[in-house]
Design an enzyme around this catalytic site. Structure first.
Site, PDB file in Angstrom:
ATOM      1  N   ASP A  74      16.293  -5.330  11.728  1.00  0.00           N
ATOM      2  CA  ASP A  74      15.927  -5.523  10.570  1.00  0.00           C
ATOM      3  C   ASP A  74      14.679  -6.737  10.106  1.00  0.00           C
ATOM      4  O   ASP A  74      14.895  -7.541  10.574  1.00  0.00           O
ATOM      5  CB  ASP A  74      16.538  -4.459   9.321  1.00  0.00           C
ATOM      6  CG  ASP A  74      17.956  -5.760   8.844  1.00  0.00           C
ATOM      7  OD1 ASP A  74      17.831  -6.752   9.556  1.00  0.00           O
ATOM      8  OD2 ASP A  74      18.998  -5.304   8.249  1.00  0.00           O
ATOM      9  N   ASN A 143      26.540  -0.659  -0.726  1.00  0.00           N
ATOM     10  CA  ASN A 143      25.983   0.808  -0.162  1.00  0.00           C
ATOM     11  C   ASN A 143      26.470   1.285   0.570  1.00  0.00           C
ATOM     12  O   ASN A 143      26.256   2.616   0.876  1.00  0.00           O
ATOM     13  CB  ASN A 143      25.008   1.055  -1.184  1.00  0.00           C
ATOM     14  CG  ASN A 143      23.824   0.404  -0.723  1.00  0.00           C
ATOM     15  OD1 ASN A 143      23.551  -0.383   0.133  1.00  0.00           O
ATOM     16  ND2 ASN A 143      22.248   0.847  -0.637  1.00  0.00           N
ATOM     17  N   HIS A 145      25.036   0.599   3.323  1.00  0.00           N
ATOM     18  CA  HIS A 145      24.407   0.791   4.851  1.00  0.00           C
ATOM     19  C   HIS A 145      24.528  -0.427   6.064  1.00  0.00           C
ATOM     20  O   HIS A 145      25.214  -0.897   5.764  1.00  0.00           O
ATOM     21  CB  HIS A 145      22.451   0.062   3.756  1.00  0.00           C
ATOM     22  CG  HIS A 145      22.324  -1.206   3.706  1.00  0.00           C
ATOM     23  ND1 HIS A 145      21.797  -1.519   2.306  1.00  0.00           N
ATOM     24  CD2 HIS A 145      22.604  -2.674   4.587  1.00  0.00           C
ATOM     25  CE1 HIS A 145      21.965  -2.967   2.127  1.00  0.00           C
ATOM     26  NE2 HIS A 145      22.189  -3.237   4.010  1.00  0.00           N
ATOM     27  N   GLU A 150      19.938   2.823   4.632  1.00  0.00           N
ATOM     28  CA  GLU A 150      20.493   3.204   3.474  1.00  0.00           C
ATOM     29  C   GLU A 150      20.466   4.864   2.894  1.00  0.00           C
ATOM     30  O   GLU A 150      20.396   5.250   3.031  1.00  0.00           O
ATOM     31  CB  GLU A 150      18.496   2.861   2.424  1.00  0.00           C
ATOM     32  CG  GLU A 150      18.300   1.561   1.907  1.00  0.00           C
ATOM     33  CD  GLU A 150      18.754   0.419   1.344  1.00  0.00           C
ATOM     34  OE1 GLU A 150      20.461   0.298   1.487  1.00  0.00           O
ATOM     35  OE2 GLU A 150      18.437  -0.492   1.180  1.00  0.00           O
TER      36      GLU A 150
END
Ligand code: GLP
Length: 260
Positions: A74, A143, A145, A150
């Site tokens: 990423d 969270n 991810h 996401e």
């Protein structure tokens, strides 16, 4: 833990040194079994001790430079390699340079191209051209991810540009000493990661305990993208005591193989 297609394993490290050693042992073993298989790697703080252990082994002559294509997981949109916040520069500093991996063997995912859709298509085609991913070394976002997939991200999520969630921006702010966190990321899709032959998920710290539990013991949900990692052929979770605390064998399932 149930793994639909294959096996899953949880390795629990009782110290930081053990975490680094276990992670390095697992990655090295997978490279030895399949020397040419493409490897995608997360940045973030969690893999750093593992990368440094691999680098130390390389320096001591115990580990040769991996002969596999390396794939970028990423990047922030709009961030050049020369920007201190570049995730590629981070990978270069912590992994490529210490292991003497030539940049030409890296499949890049750039956040600065004029046409990001074209960049995502080119990236997916380049990964397909080397036979897909053999190994994915991933971290776990606060969270749930993985990469910048996401919430909500389902198992068919493609490589794409994603607005970063407030949780991810807050978490990423730790890296940059108060510098502004970019608002968008570009990420390898969950579909590509789930097709890897092996996923090694590195998880450390008490702050990851609840999201790890939801990822391995809760229902599959786009709200916890990591919950889909149970679908991969082989999932190896390397966690420290703090992150794994409270996970019961019943929650993990019959393939749980604790190691200390
Ligand atoms: C970041 C990255 C992920 C990383 C995760 C966890 O946002 N996009 O690739 O794995 O968050 O980071 P850390 O290991 O620093 O907790």
């Amino acid at each position: 833990m149930s793994s639909r297609d294959g096996e899953a394993e949880l390795l629990v490290a009782s110290s930081d040194a053990t975490f680094a050693r276990l992670g390095a042992d697992v990655i090295r073993g997978i490279w030895d079994d399949c020397p040419g298989g493409a490897t995608i790697l997360a940045t973030g703080w969690t893999p750093i001790p593992v990368f440094r252990e691999l680098a130390a082994r390389h320096t001591r002559g115990e580990l040769s430079t991996p002969q596999c294509p390396i794939v970028q997981l990423d990047e922030y949109v709009g961030v050049e390699d020369s920007d201190p916040r570049s995730l590629y520069a981070w990978l270069d500093r912590e992994f490529l340079t210490p292991l003497e991996i030539d940049a030409s063997s890296v499949i890049r995912l750039r956040g600065t191209t004029a046409d990001s859709e074209e960049e995502c298509s080119r990236f997916e085609a380049a990964v397909a051209a080397v036979g897909g991913l053999h190994l994915a070394v991933l971290g776990l976002g606060p969270n749930g991810h993985v990469g910048f997939n996401e919430p909500p991200s389902g198992p068919t999520a493609r490589t794409r540009v994603v607005p970063l969630s407030p949780e991810s921006m807050a978490s990423n702010a730790r890296y940059w000493n108060g510098a502004e966190v970019p608002v968008e990321g570009i990420t390898a899709g969950l579909d590509l990661l789930l097709a890897a032959d092996v996923v090694v998920l590195l998880v450390a710290g008490a702050h990851k305990r609840e999201i790890l539990r939801r990822s391995v013991a809760g229902p599959e949900s786009p709200e916890v993208p990591a919950s889909y990692l149970r679908r991969v052929s082989r999932l190896i979770i390397v966690a420290d005591d703090d992150a794994a605390a409270g996970l019961t064998p019943e929650e993990i399932g019959s393939r749980h193989q604790p190691r200390i």
